[in-house]
Design a protein around this motif. Structure first.
Motif, short mmCIF file in Angstrom:
data_model
loop_
_atom_site.label_atom_id
_atom_site.label_comp_id
_atom_site.label_asym_id
_atom_site.label_seq_id
_atom_site.Cartn_x
_atom_site.Cartn_y
_atom_site.Cartn_z
N TYR A 77 -14.35 -8.75 -5.05
CA TYR A 77 -13.42 -8.41 -6.14
C TYR A 77 -12.39 -9.51 -6.34
O TYR A 77 -12.12 -9.95 -7.47
N GLU A 136 -4.91 7.18 2.46
CA GLU A 136 -5.92 7.35 1.42
C GLU A 136 -7.10 6.43 1.70
O GLU A 136 -6.96 5.37 2.31
N SER A 181 -15.61 2.54 -5.54
CA SER A 181 -14.29 2.90 -5.06
C SER A 181 -13.72 1.87 -4.10
O SER A 181 -12.51 1.73 -3.96
N GLU A 182 -14.61 1.14 -3.39
CA GLU A 182 -14.13 0.22 -2.38
C GLU A 182 -13.29 -0.92 -2.96
O GLU A 182 -12.52 -1.55 -2.27
N ILE A 223 0.85 -1.20 0.00
CA ILE A 223 0.00 0.00 0.00
C ILE A 223 0.88 1.25 0.00
O ILE A 223 1.67 1.47 0.93
N ALA A 235 -14.25 -5.89 -1.32
CA ALA A 235 -12.90 -6.26 -1.71
C ALA A 235 -12.76 -7.78 -1.84
O ALA A 235 -12.06 -8.28 -2.73
N ASP A 246 -7.15 -5.02 -4.52
CA ASP A 246 -5.82 -5.24 -5.07
C ASP A 246 -4.77 -5.50 -3.99
O ASP A 246 -3.65 -5.89 -4.31
N TYR A 247 -5.15 -5.29 -2.74
CA TYR A 247 -4.19 -5.43 -1.64
C TYR A 247 -4.62 -6.53 -0.67
O TYR A 247 -4.20 -6.53 0.49
N LYS A 257 -10.81 -0.74 -4.60
CA LYS A 257 -9.39 -0.42 -4.47
C LYS A 257 -8.70 -1.37 -3.49
O LYS A 257 -7.57 -1.79 -3.69
N THR A 279 -16.83 -2.33 2.92
CA THR A 279 -15.61 -2.13 2.16
C THR A 279 -14.84 -3.43 2.03
O THR A 279 -14.39 -3.80 0.94
#
Length: 239
Positions: free
Chosen positions: A58, A18, A78-79, A13, A55, A84-85, A81, A51
């Motif tokens: 995703y 952010e 937006s969540e 990250i 994720a 990817d982590y 994001k 959130t």
């Protein structure tokens, strides 16, 4: 049970300040383990439960607007994001399932209508008719009863949003049937759904997120106190 653990790749990250990484529950998240076929996420609005749910969806390859791997339509999100982590630990890997996102269910229903214009058999998985032609609660139950039959992982974000208390009780039976062959992760504010026996409950009001009991949740405590002392609470709130 298929999904055993969610691991945050915090070393990747770039900007932890952010959104959504600065949310306390997400900021302090290292890993989250799943021990039961039914797991609940609870917490106040903005606590990070939805959130993390999105994720996970995703990373499962589900449409983060709601749906499965096969539902391809666009909706800003937006969540995702955070997705990817994350790294998901499976045993075995499961690609079947569904992500229910109550706030974008209208868009999902419209997507199904578009598919049905080419082949009306699409409706067979949703009660035989358009989800838009059913009441909000009926459309949710049609989805649960007809689309959720296979073994898989089901991620449900506030499924009680369209369900009356009586239908939430009916949904408990659906959860029980699904849990025989599937894994469910449910973000909810409903003290009725949280009453499902032997489930794990993760509290996102805590940082880091921790397991809690049904009786320790604010949903149970506040609801019980209000029902037992309705006049007192109304007097304090309204006078």
């Amino acid at each position: 049970m298929y999904l055993h653990e969610v691991i945050k790749l915090k070393e990747n990250i770039r900007n932890p300040h952010e959104y959504p990484f600065h949310i306390p529950a997400i900021d302090k998240l290292d890993r989250l383990r799943f021990h039961k076929n039914v797991t609940f996420f609870v917490g106040e609005n903005g606590s990070g439960k939805s959130t993390l749910m999105e994720a996970i969806a995703y990373q499962c390859g589900f449409n983060t607007a709601g749906g499965s791997r096969n539902n391809l339509y666009e909706l800003d999100s937006s969540e995702a994001k955070l997705g990817d982590y994350l790294r998901l630990s499976w045993m075995p890997k499961m690609n079947q399932g569904f992500f229910l996102r109550a706030e974008s269910f209208y868009n999902f229903a419209s997507h199904i209508d578009e598919l049905a214009r080419e082949d009306r058999r699409v409706y067979d998985s949703y009660g035989g008719r358009s989800l838009h032609e059913q009441s909000h609660g009926e459309s949710f139950l049609s989805l649960f009863k007809n689309r959720f039959g296979r073994s898989g992982i089901y991620l449900l974000d506030e499924p009680e949003a369209a369900l009356s208390p009586a239908r939430q009780l009916a949904f408990l039976s659906i959860i029980h049937e699904l849990a025989r062959t599937s894994q469910l992760i449910i973000a909810t504010h409903s003290p009725i759904l949280l009453g499902y026996p032997h489930a794990d409950i993760y509290n996102f009001n805590e940082s880091p997120v921790r397991l809690t009991t049904y009786e320790e949740t604010d949903h149970y405590r506040i609801t019980r106190r209000f029902l037992e002392n309705r006049s007192f609470y109304l007097h304090e709130l309204l006078d």
